[in-house]
Scaffold this active site. Structure first.
Site, PDB file in Angstrom:
ATOM      1  N   GLY A 143       0.803  -1.216   0.000  1.00 29.92           N
ATOM      2  CA  GLY A 143       0.000   0.000   0.000  1.00 29.92           C
ATOM      3  C   GLY A 143       0.838   1.268   0.000  1.00 29.92           C
ATOM      4  N   ASP A 176       3.166   8.387  -0.369  1.00 23.07           N
ATOM      5  CA  ASP A 176       4.123   7.319  -0.655  1.00 23.07           C
ATOM      6  C   ASP A 176       5.249   7.390   0.365  1.00 23.07           C
ATOM      7  OD1 ASP A 176       5.949   5.512  -1.707  1.00 23.07           O
ATOM      8  OD2 ASP A 176       5.632   6.129  -3.782  1.00 23.07           O
ATOM      9  N   ARG A 178       7.474   4.770   0.873  1.00 21.57           N
ATOM     10  CA  ARG A 178       8.400   3.665   0.607  1.00 21.57           C
ATOM     11  C   ARG A 178       9.858   4.127   0.642  1.00 21.57           C
ATOM     12  NH1 ARG A 178       5.579   1.500  -4.828  1.00 21.57           N
ATOM     13  NH2 ARG A 178       5.281   3.779  -5.023  1.00 21.57           N
TER      14      ARG A 178
END
Length: 254
Positions: A143, A176, A178
């Site tokens: 996700g 985001d 990540r």
């Protein structure tokens, strides 16, 4: 000495040459492999070399102690990342790589709400067709970094009019979150020559370039567009900055 201790010593003699310590400023990455892995890819059996890695806040060169601690580390409660390597990845002049974020619903169940499952298999096939490359499977990226449970709640919000970015932000996350640092450490341990990145996401390119990894180009990976994911794909382009297909081959350091 107990039988269990003897088995551990014997196991270490088998494993010690397959464990690599990659030092970081804030700890270490332990890389295990290569392991021969035959994979069913579109009905054909393809042989990859598989590695898995474990991130640690501590640097320890005593592999015996690391192995002894595994049974109490409860690793099954967490995800570990890994990489599939094909061909002479270390030495070939041209190699493709894919930094693939885990998608439980797309990769495992074949969900059509996203294009992740398609990208996973297609990138593997592109690497095989090219002759050498590596697919990094990043387990803490579900996700865009929010985790599977939060992703489930984000899906409910999306069913009620939110787009992907709005859903994540409404749950208190950034669009985001990540991080590619550990994967890049592993990549540099496996290859120092330039790579071509399979991606539509300029943030992945930037992460590699910022880390000093030489990039020879970018190949887009669009596909599997349907009524179920068309809005999701447009959101990635309009809200998250993903590059459209006509930008094929462009690279920020060109």
């Amino acid at each position: 000495m107990s039988d269990i201790q003897m088995v551990s010593k014997e196991a270490l003699s088998v494993l010690k040459d397959k464990i690599k310590l990659i030092k970081k400023d804030d700890g270490a990455v332990y890389l295990v492999g290569p392991i021969r892995l035959p994979v069913n890819l579109y009905g054909e059996t393809v042989i990859f070399q598989w590695y898995c890695w474990l991130n640690s806040n501590n640097e320890n060169e005593d592999f015996q102690q690391i192995i002894d601690n595994l049974s109490s580390a409860n690793l099954a409660e967490y995800q570990q990342s890994s990489v599939l390597v094909y061909g002479d990845f270390e030495n070939d002049e041209e190699a493709l790589i894919r930094m693939h974020s885990i998608c439980h619903t797309g990769d495992i169940f074949g969900s059509k709400r996203c294009d992740c499952g398609f990208q996973l298999k297609q990138s593997m096939q592109m690497i095989v067709d090219h002759g050498s490359g590596a697919l990094f499977y990043l387990a803490n990226h579900e996700g865009r970094g929010i985790g599977l449970f939060s992703k489930a709640m984000a899906y409910i919000l999306q069913e009620n009019g939110y787009d992907t970015v709005e859903a994540n932000e409404s749950l208190g996350f950034v669009d985001d979150s990540r991080n590619y640092d550990d994967a890049i450490h592993v990549l540099k341990a496996l290859r120092t020559k330039p790579v071509t990145l399979l991606t539509n996401n300029p943030k992945k390119l930037a992460a590699l370039i910022d880390a000093g990894m030489p990039i020879s180009g970018r190949t887009p990976l669009w596909g599997d567009v349907s009524e179920y994911n068309e809005a999701y794909l447009q959101t990635k382009i309009k809200r998250s900055g993903h590059l459209e297909i006509e930008d094929e081959g462009t690279c920020p350091n060109d």
